[in-house]
Motif scaffolding. Sequence first.
Motif, PDB file in Angstrom:
ATOM      1  N   ASN A 165       1.494 -50.212 -19.057  1.00 50.24           N
ATOM      2  CA  ASN A 165       0.859 -51.524 -19.203  1.00 50.24           C
ATOM      3  C   ASN A 165      -0.656 -51.438 -19.316  1.00 50.24           C
ATOM      4  OD1 ASN A 165       3.245 -52.282 -16.784  1.00 50.24           O
ATOM      5  ND2 ASN A 165       3.368 -53.098 -18.859  1.00 50.24           N
ATOM      6  N   SER A 166      -1.256 -50.510 -18.576  1.00 52.84           N
ATOM      7  CA  SER A 166      -2.710 -50.384 -18.591  1.00 52.84           C
ATOM      8  C   SER A 166      -3.108 -48.933 -18.320  1.00 52.84           C
ATOM      9  CB  SER A 166      -3.357 -51.311 -17.551  1.00 52.84           C
ATOM     10  OG  SER A 166      -2.960 -50.949 -16.240  1.00 52.84           O
TER      11      SER A 166
ATOM     12  N   ASN B 230     -15.112 -41.621 -16.411  1.00 53.33           N
ATOM     13  CA  ASN B 230     -16.334 -41.282 -17.144  1.00 53.33           C
ATOM     14  C   ASN B 230     -16.410 -39.819 -17.560  1.00 53.33           C
ATOM     15  OD1 ASN B 230     -17.371 -43.879 -17.018  1.00 53.33           O
ATOM     16  ND2 ASN B 230     -18.370 -43.527 -15.050  1.00 53.33           N
ATOM     17  N   SER B 231     -15.468 -39.010 -17.127  1.00 56.17           N
ATOM     18  CA  SER B 231     -15.470 -37.601 -17.526  1.00 56.17           C
ATOM     19  C   SER B 231     -14.934 -37.402 -18.952  1.00 56.17           C
ATOM     20  CB  SER B 231     -14.617 -36.783 -16.551  1.00 56.17           C
ATOM     21  OG  SER B 231     -13.277 -37.274 -16.544  1.00 56.17           O
ATOM     22  N   ILE B 232     -14.241 -38.387 -19.483  1.00 54.99           N
ATOM     23  CA  ILE B 232     -13.604 -38.273 -20.790  1.00 54.99           C
ATOM     24  C   ILE B 232     -14.642 -38.422 -21.908  1.00 54.99           C
ATOM     25  CG2 ILE B 232     -11.942 -39.291 -22.397  1.00 54.99           C
ATOM     26  CD1 ILE B 232     -10.583 -37.833 -20.130  1.00 54.99           C
TER      27      ILE B 232
ATOM     28  N   VAL C 173      -7.054 -51.475 -21.463  1.00 49.50           N
ATOM     29  CA  VAL C 173      -7.622 -50.129 -21.407  1.00 49.50           C
ATOM     30  C   VAL C 173      -9.141 -50.247 -21.406  1.00 49.50           C
ATOM     31  CG1 VAL C 173      -7.631 -49.823 -23.917  1.00 49.50           C
ATOM     32  CG2 VAL C 173      -7.593 -47.813 -22.429  1.00 49.50           C
ATOM     33  N   ASN C 174      -9.781 -49.392 -20.643  1.00 50.58           N
ATOM     34  CA  ASN C 174     -11.247 -49.327 -20.665  1.00 50.58           C
ATOM     35  C   ASN C 174     -11.654 -48.042 -21.362  1.00 50.58           C
ATOM     36  OD1 ASN C 174     -10.334 -47.670 -18.338  1.00 50.58           O
ATOM     37  ND2 ASN C 174     -12.525 -47.268 -18.142  1.00 50.58           N
TER      38      ASN C 174
ATOM     39  N   LEU D 190     -12.833 -52.416 -28.967  1.00 46.80           N
ATOM     40  CA  LEU D 190     -12.485 -52.189 -27.565  1.00 46.80           C
ATOM     41  C   LEU D 190     -13.682 -51.556 -26.866  1.00 46.80           C
ATOM     42  CD1 LEU D 190      -8.882 -50.638 -27.813  1.00 46.80           C
ATOM     43  CD2 LEU D 190      -9.475 -52.952 -27.096  1.00 46.80           C
ATOM     44  N   SER D 191     -14.153 -52.171 -25.811  1.00 42.97           N
ATOM     45  CA  SER D 191     -15.256 -51.605 -25.020  1.00 42.97           C
ATOM     46  C   SER D 191     -16.421 -51.137 -25.891  1.00 42.97           C
ATOM     47  CB  SER D 191     -14.751 -50.439 -24.165  1.00 42.97           C
ATOM     48  OG  SER D 191     -13.696 -50.835 -23.329  1.00 42.97           O
TER      49      SER D 191
END
Length: 201
Positions: free
Chosen positions: A66-67, A72-74, A91-92, A124-125
């Motif tokens: 679902n989510s 931040n490592s990606i 998704v962030n 997205l973001s």
Amino acid sequence: MKKNIGGIMYCLNLETKTAEIIKNEKIFENTYEGTINIPSQITYGSVNYYVTSIGEEAFYDCNHINSVIIPNSIVNIGANAFCGCTRLTSVNIPSTVQSIGYGAFNDTGIYNNPANWDNDALYLSKCLIDVKIPLTFEIKVAYTIKESTRLIANSAFSRCIFLRSITIPNSVAHIGDWALDCKNLISIIIESNNPYYSSKN
């Protein structure tokens, strides 16, 4: 080296001490569901590995997700990483991500919801994921990317075969492979104060 750690399959790089999430080839053991909280760091054999990449087809067709919470490592999201996750609606994408592969979010709940598309584009973001401009000469031969957009995904404009002009704002820091690969594109306008690119590039 491939290892299943905490229910997620990784490829561990012993030299750089980094890890990439990869597709679990044992389909029937795939238990991804609900919210996937990707860790920024994992430990195997008393060695810590930073999780820096979500690999190609890593969560392909995992339609019970679902989510997804991305740390931040990606820095990289591979091609078709979440393709087919039809229930994925949240998704962030952290600002550390520098590339998003083709089709990474195709056929997800996000992609398939018309409400998420703005002027025929999916953002997205602050990342431009995909653009599906009508295939006619009369409609939208020019496109201006939204202000504050920081990344253009791989092949984002690949289906816009009649697009003639693209305007890129000064906020864009990353342009993916073949992102602007439009057959009839003749003009790329980049705002003059963009610190990363210029129209001369």
